[in-house]
Design a protein around this motif. Structure first.
Motif, short mmCIF file in Angstrom:
data_model
loop_
_atom_site.label_atom_id
_atom_site.label_comp_id
_atom_site.label_asym_id
_atom_site.label_seq_id
_atom_site.Cartn_x
_atom_site.Cartn_y
_atom_site.Cartn_z
N SER A 163 -90.47 3.57 5.70
CA SER A 163 -91.50 2.72 5.53
C SER A 163 -92.48 2.96 6.89
O SER A 163 -93.97 3.09 6.62
CB SER A 163 -91.30 1.41 5.31
N ILE A 164 -92.02 3.13 8.12
CA ILE A 164 -92.68 3.33 9.16
C ILE A 164 -93.44 4.88 9.14
O ILE A 164 -94.60 5.02 9.55
CB ILE A 164 -92.22 3.23 10.51
N TYR A 165 -92.60 5.72 8.76
CA TYR A 165 -92.95 7.14 8.61
C TYR A 165 -94.06 7.47 7.53
O TYR A 165 -95.10 7.90 7.70
CB TYR A 165 -91.83 7.75 8.40
N LEU A 166 -93.87 6.37 6.59
CA LEU A 166 -95.09 6.60 5.47
C LEU A 166 -96.36 6.04 5.99
O LEU A 166 -97.38 6.49 5.54
CB LEU A 166 -94.69 5.48 4.32
N CYS A 167 -96.49 5.25 6.98
CA CYS A 167 -97.84 4.93 7.36
C CYS A 167 -98.43 6.03 8.26
O CYS A 167 -99.48 5.85 8.93
CB CYS A 167 -97.64 3.64 8.27
N SER A 168 -97.54 6.94 8.70
CA SER A 168 -98.31 8.01 9.65
C SER A 168 -98.80 9.20 8.59
O SER A 168 -99.90 9.87 8.93
CB SER A 168 -97.24 8.65 10.50
N ILE A 169 -98.14 9.59 7.61
CA ILE A 169 -98.65 11.00 6.83
C ILE A 169 -98.65 10.40 5.14
O ILE A 169 -99.29 11.15 4.29
CB ILE A 169 -97.58 12.26 7.08
N GLY A 170 -98.36 9.28 5.03
CA GLY A 170 -98.62 8.89 3.72
C GLY A 170 -97.60 9.54 2.69
O GLY A 170 -97.84 9.10 1.36
N ARG A 171 -96.69 9.99 3.35
CA ARG A 171 -95.46 10.61 2.26
C ARG A 171 -94.05 10.32 2.96
O ARG A 171 -94.05 10.14 4.31
CB ARG A 171 -95.70 12.18 2.28
N PHE B 185 -90.28 11.46 3.95
CA PHE B 185 -89.54 12.63 4.53
C PHE B 185 -88.54 12.97 3.74
O PHE B 185 -87.79 13.97 3.83
CB PHE B 185 -88.96 12.57 6.15
N ARG B 186 -88.12 12.20 2.52
CA ARG B 186 -87.02 12.37 1.78
C ARG B 186 -87.45 13.18 0.38
O ARG B 186 -88.65 13.37 0.23
CB ARG B 186 -86.34 11.21 1.18
N LEU B 187 -86.72 13.35 -0.29
CA LEU B 187 -87.10 14.32 -1.51
C LEU B 187 -87.43 13.45 -2.68
O LEU B 187 -87.96 13.99 -3.64
CB LEU B 187 -85.88 15.00 -1.85
N ASN B 188 -87.45 11.90 -2.52
CA ASN B 188 -87.85 11.43 -3.58
C ASN B 188 -89.05 11.48 -4.35
O ASN B 188 -90.03 11.79 -3.48
CB ASN B 188 -87.51 9.97 -3.38
N LYS B 189 -89.20 11.08 -5.38
CA LYS B 189 -90.69 10.94 -6.04
C LYS B 189 -91.36 9.38 -5.42
O LYS B 189 -90.42 8.68 -5.09
CB LYS B 189 -90.55 10.76 -7.42
N GLU B 190 -92.56 9.53 -5.46
CA GLU B 190 -93.45 8.40 -4.75
C GLU B 190 -92.92 7.18 -5.35
O GLU B 190 -92.80 6.17 -4.94
CB GLU B 190 -94.71 8.74 -5.01
N SER B 191 -92.71 7.34 -7.04
CA SER B 191 -92.58 5.87 -7.76
C SER B 191 -91.03 5.35 -7.21
O SER B 191 -90.93 3.97 -7.35
CB SER B 191 -92.67 6.46 -9.14
N GLU B 192 -90.34 6.09 -6.51
CA GLU B 192 -88.95 5.64 -6.32
C GLU B 192 -88.87 4.92 -4.96
O GLU B 192 -88.19 4.20 -4.61
CB GLU B 192 -87.99 6.80 -6.28
N LEU B 193 -90.21 4.67 -4.40
CA LEU B 193 -90.47 4.02 -3.20
C LEU B 193 -90.54 2.42 -3.66
O LEU B 193 -90.21 1.59 -2.87
CB LEU B 193 -91.53 4.35 -2.21
N ILE B 194 -90.86 2.20 -4.84
CA ILE B 194 -91.09 0.73 -5.31
C ILE B 194 -89.80 0.50 -5.82
O ILE B 194 -88.80 1.05 -6.10
CB ILE B 194 -92.08 0.88 -6.48
N ASN B 195 -89.60 -0.85 -5.46
CA ASN B 195 -88.44 -1.57 -5.63
C ASN B 195 -88.02 -1.35 -7.25
O ASN B 195 -88.84 -1.53 -7.96
CB ASN B 195 -88.37 -3.07 -5.33
N PHE B 196 -86.79 -1.05 -7.68
CA PHE B 196 -86.41 -0.61 -9.06
C PHE B 196 -86.88 -1.73 -10.15
O PHE B 196 -87.36 -1.45 -10.99
CB PHE B 196 -85.15 -0.80 -9.18
N PRO C 21 -80.49 13.24 11.02
CA PRO C 21 -79.37 14.09 10.87
C PRO C 21 -79.78 15.42 10.03
O PRO C 21 -79.41 16.45 10.26
CB PRO C 21 -78.17 13.63 10.16
N ASP C 22 -80.79 15.11 9.04
CA ASP C 22 -81.26 16.16 8.09
C ASP C 22 -82.02 17.21 8.94
O ASP C 22 -82.30 18.29 8.40
CB ASP C 22 -82.28 15.53 7.13
N ASP C 23 -82.43 16.89 10.09
CA ASP C 23 -83.36 18.04 11.14
C ASP C 23 -82.43 18.98 11.34
O ASP C 23 -83.24 20.35 11.79
CB ASP C 23 -83.90 17.23 12.34
#
Ligand SMILES: Nc1ncnc2c1ncn2[C@@H]1O[C@H](COP(=O)(O)OP(=O)(O)O)[C@@H](O)[C@H]1O
Ligand SMILES: [Mg+2]
Length: 373
Positions: free
Chosen positions: A42-50, A52-63, A119-121
């Motif tokens: 969520s902090i990372y999202l505030c830097s580039i708006g995306r 760093f994982r492979l998920n779709k944007e809609s998956e960021l919203i609580n199920f 670790p993914d880096d």
């Protein structure tokens, strides 16, 4: 730059978070699957708006919800900045800076500077050239706002040029048109190559010293730009352009056969060597981890040089991956850098007790609480 606070609503499993961060060290401890990476994301999202994982944007919203909010406030150059993102199912994401709505998400890049280490880096070393280009692109975009526009433009040029290459034999008037697209390709491609060359030379400069320290002056890390049009080291823009043009004209038949653009920054790569040997193939696990650690710390220094302030450092579950020597080196290095660490290991809390400025949080089933020291 200091992030003061973070507020989340229905972001993944983090239903309601309101936290004030310490200006130095913030440790989030919790078992697997509790929401630690979600919080860093969520902090990372505030830097580039995306993400760093492979998920779709809609998956960021609580199920169970249709809408999610991420709000972060920071101080940069003594100026208070509020970043707010609203994610809604089936709608475009909205971004507000100090309550002013941005036209495009990409306009937010460069406001919150961060370096993330997960670790993914390791895929920067072990993965394909695509991973290394992605890494370079995100890094340069954070400090050179023009770069992301060049990338977007270049992508469109490649798409268009590939269509023309495909139809070249059947459409004779494409002969003139291809020359126009060659010019676009060369002009925009040269700008990208120039930025990359500068960035990688910087990275090289910092990583040599950092890696040498990590290895106790025993090994040398050498990072080089593998530019697909040829060696561009020490070249100015007009030399790069000439080289690019030669490459395109001498390989045009090959491109026609393959119906695709074969030369240009879309095919670039990085070489990461230790003592002259390619780290990807010959580096031990430990050497690869040290190389990535050196790259991450170099990223911090490059941002500091560029914007005059340290970025925020996000360390996702990486302490347990490092041996005690490397861990010690990292923790000593980041003494003056605001850092958010996630870990499953109680021992990390004890390792970090020497820091007077720190906040400890526990995280369990998406709920966050303070641990008093
Ligand atoms: N959109 C979502 N809504 C609710 N829960 C989610 C969503 N996306 C992921 N999760 C949950 O978040 C948890 C993983 O969180 P994560 O931050 O990766 O854990 P960790 O603490 O191991 O880093 C999982 O339980 C997963 O089901
Ligand atoms: Mg995690």
């Amino acid at each position: 730059m200091i992030v003061n606070s973070l507020k989340l609503r229905d972001y993944r499993n983090l239903k309601e978070v309101n936290i004030d961060l310490d200006s130095v060290l913030n440790i989030f401890i919790g078992d697997n699957g509790q929401g630690k990476t979600n919080l860093l994301e969520s902090i990372y999202l505030c830097s580039i708006g995306r993400t760093f994982r492979l998920n779709k944007e809609s998956e960021l919203i609580n199920f169970e919800e249709n809408k999610s909010l991420v709000e972060l406030s920071l101080i940069k150059n003594n100026y208070k900045i509020n970043i707010e993102l609203i994610l809604e199912k089936n709608k475009r994401k909205q971004v507000f800076i100090n309550k002013v709505k941005l036209d495009k998400t990409s306009e937010m890049i460069g406001i919150l500077n961060n370096v993330i280490f997960t670790p993914d880096d390791m895929k920067i070393i072990k993965g394909s050239p695509v991973e290394r280009r992605k890494f370079i692109n995100i890094d340069i975009s954070q400090i050179k706002p023009k770069y992301k526009y060049l990338l977007a433009k270049y992508k469109k040029i490649i798409t268009e040029r590939n269509i023309i290459l495909k139809n070249y034999c059947t459409k004779p008037d494409n002969k003139d048109i291809i020359n126009i697209w060659n010019d676009y390709l060369i002009n925009i491609g040269t700008e990208i190559i120039y930025y990359r060359n500068e960035y990688i030379n910087n990275l090289k400069k910092f990583t040599i010293d950092i890696y040498s320290d990590i290895s106790g002056n025993k090994e040398k890390l050498d990072i080089n730009y593998i530019c697909n049009i040829g060696n561009v080291n020490d070249m100015d823009k007009s030399d790069i352009k000439d080289l690019f043009r030669k490459k395109i004209s001498s390989n045009f038949q090959q491109e026609l056969q393959k119906c695709t653009t074969l030369y240009g920054p879309n095919k670039d790569d990085l070489s990461i060597k230790i003592n002259g040997k390619e780290c990807k193939y010959f580096g031990s696990q430990g050497q690869q981890r040290s190389a990535i650690l050196a790259v991450k710390l170099a990223e911090i220094e490059i941002i500091k040089n560029e914007i005059g302030e340290y970025p925020i450092l996000l360390l996702d579950d990486v302490l347990s991956e490092l041996d005690s020597k490397r861990k010690g080196y990292l923790l000593n290095y980041i003494k003056n850098i605001q850092t958010v660490i996630t870990t499953t290991d109680d021992n990390d809390l004890y390792n970090l007790t020497k820091y007077s400025n720190k906040k400890n949080f526990y995280i369990s089933e998406g709920k966050i609480g303070n641990i008093t020291n």
